[in-house]
Design an enzyme around this catalytic site. Sequence first.
Site, mmCIF file in Angstrom:
data_model
loop_
_atom_site.group_PDB
_atom_site.id
_atom_site.type_symbol
_atom_site.label_atom_id
_atom_site.label_comp_id
_atom_site.label_asym_id
_atom_site.label_seq_id
_atom_site.Cartn_x
_atom_site.Cartn_y
_atom_site.Cartn_z
ATOM 1 N N SER A 117 0.824 -1.221 0.000
ATOM 2 C CA SER A 117 0.000 0.000 0.000
ATOM 3 C C SER A 117 0.853 1.265 0.000
ATOM 4 C CB SER A 117 -0.894 0.023 1.234
ATOM 5 O OG SER A 117 -1.688 -1.126 1.280
HETATM 6 N N1 SAH Z 1 -0.313 -4.918 3.871
HETATM 7 C C1 SAH Z 1 0.177 -5.564 2.700
HETATM 8 C C2 SAH Z 1 -0.816 -5.438 1.577
HETATM 9 C C3 SAH Z 1 -0.739 -6.576 0.643
HETATM 10 S S1 SAH Z 1 -2.000 -6.630 -0.584
HETATM 11 C C4 SAH Z 1 1.543 -4.994 2.349
HETATM 12 O O1 SAH Z 1 1.898 -3.948 2.887
HETATM 13 O O2 SAH Z 1 2.273 -5.586 1.553
HETATM 14 C C5 SAH Z 1 -3.208 -7.652 0.186
HETATM 15 C C6 SAH Z 1 -2.777 -9.047 0.545
HETATM 16 O O3 SAH Z 1 -3.933 -9.723 1.042
HETATM 17 C C7 SAH Z 1 -2.281 -9.899 -0.615
HETATM 18 O O4 SAH Z 1 -1.012 -10.386 -0.329
HETATM 19 C C8 SAH Z 1 -3.316 -11.025 -0.734
HETATM 20 O O5 SAH Z 1 -2.774 -12.266 -1.125
HETATM 21 C C9 SAH Z 1 -3.872 -11.090 0.683
HETATM 22 N N2 SAH Z 1 -5.215 -11.662 0.811
HETATM 23 C C10 SAH Z 1 -6.308 -11.427 0.029
HETATM 24 N N3 SAH Z 1 -7.372 -12.096 0.513
HETATM 25 C C11 SAH Z 1 -6.954 -12.762 1.621
HETATM 26 C C12 SAH Z 1 -7.601 -13.627 2.549
HETATM 27 N N4 SAH Z 1 -8.908 -13.921 2.450
HETATM 28 N N5 SAH Z 1 -6.864 -14.131 3.571
HETATM 29 C C13 SAH Z 1 -5.537 -13.829 3.695
HETATM 30 N N6 SAH Z 1 -4.878 -13.022 2.838
HETATM 31 C C14 SAH Z 1 -5.570 -12.487 1.808
#
Ligand code: SAH
Length: 208
Positions: free
Chosen positions: A59
């Site tokens: 993000s």
């Molecule tokens: N806070 C993270 C944002 C990553 S993007 C950062 O700073 O890098 C969102 C992430 O959520 C992705 O890696 C995706 O694989 C994960 N995600 C999406 N749905 C999910 C779920 N139901 N359970 C666990 N992870 C999930």
Amino acid sequence: MDKLRYQMVLHQLSERGIKDKKILEVMEHVPRHLFVDKEFHSSAYEDGPLPIGYNQTISQPYIVGYMTEQLHVLPHHTVLEIGTGCGYQTAILSQLAKKVFSLERIPELAESAQNRLQELGYTNVDVINANGWNGYKKEAPYDRIIVTAGAKKIPEPLIDQLTNGGIMVIPVGKLLFSQTLRIISKDSDGNVIKKTSLPVRFVRLVNK
Ligand code: SAH
């Protein structure tokens, strides 16, 4: 990199209204460039999201700061994070809380985030490779819950796993890359209060 990070904190966070001194201090220290691929090191302190592979993104720094500020994390708190991704938000939470449990559904991302966090010395963190739609009952309840992917609706199990007095921050919306940040809190009697905050753009929280 230290200078770029200082400027990120000053111009993207402080000057835009992030006030919590502890959060600003932590974000001035966590090496954001080490959470992305080498090819993105030079853009790691710019004002936007970046790819982390597997069609996912880290993000924008401002959104990380804003969501963290809304959580009001205290040093004795246990935090649940859904969507570890590269682990950047996790690292920040680990510096504010006692313990962070972070769920990531993509095995490769979960493994590399856990290794990276260990190597960088963020040791009060457990990354779990699992779908977080139903939360993580094993260690519940949580003082704080943060979801860093966009949910079509608020998953009920997450509300159940929040302590009385707890706060959850979650992007909610039916469209891909277009959600509203919701701030859910539970008062001391367990009554749930839902507030609406900023418009945000997150990848989809995958339903179970
Ligand atoms: N806070 C993270 C944002 C990553 S993007 C950062 O700073 O890098 C969102 C992430 O959520 C992705 O890696 C995706 O694989 C994960 N995600 C999406 N749905 C999910 C779920 N139901 N359970 C666990 N992870 C999930």
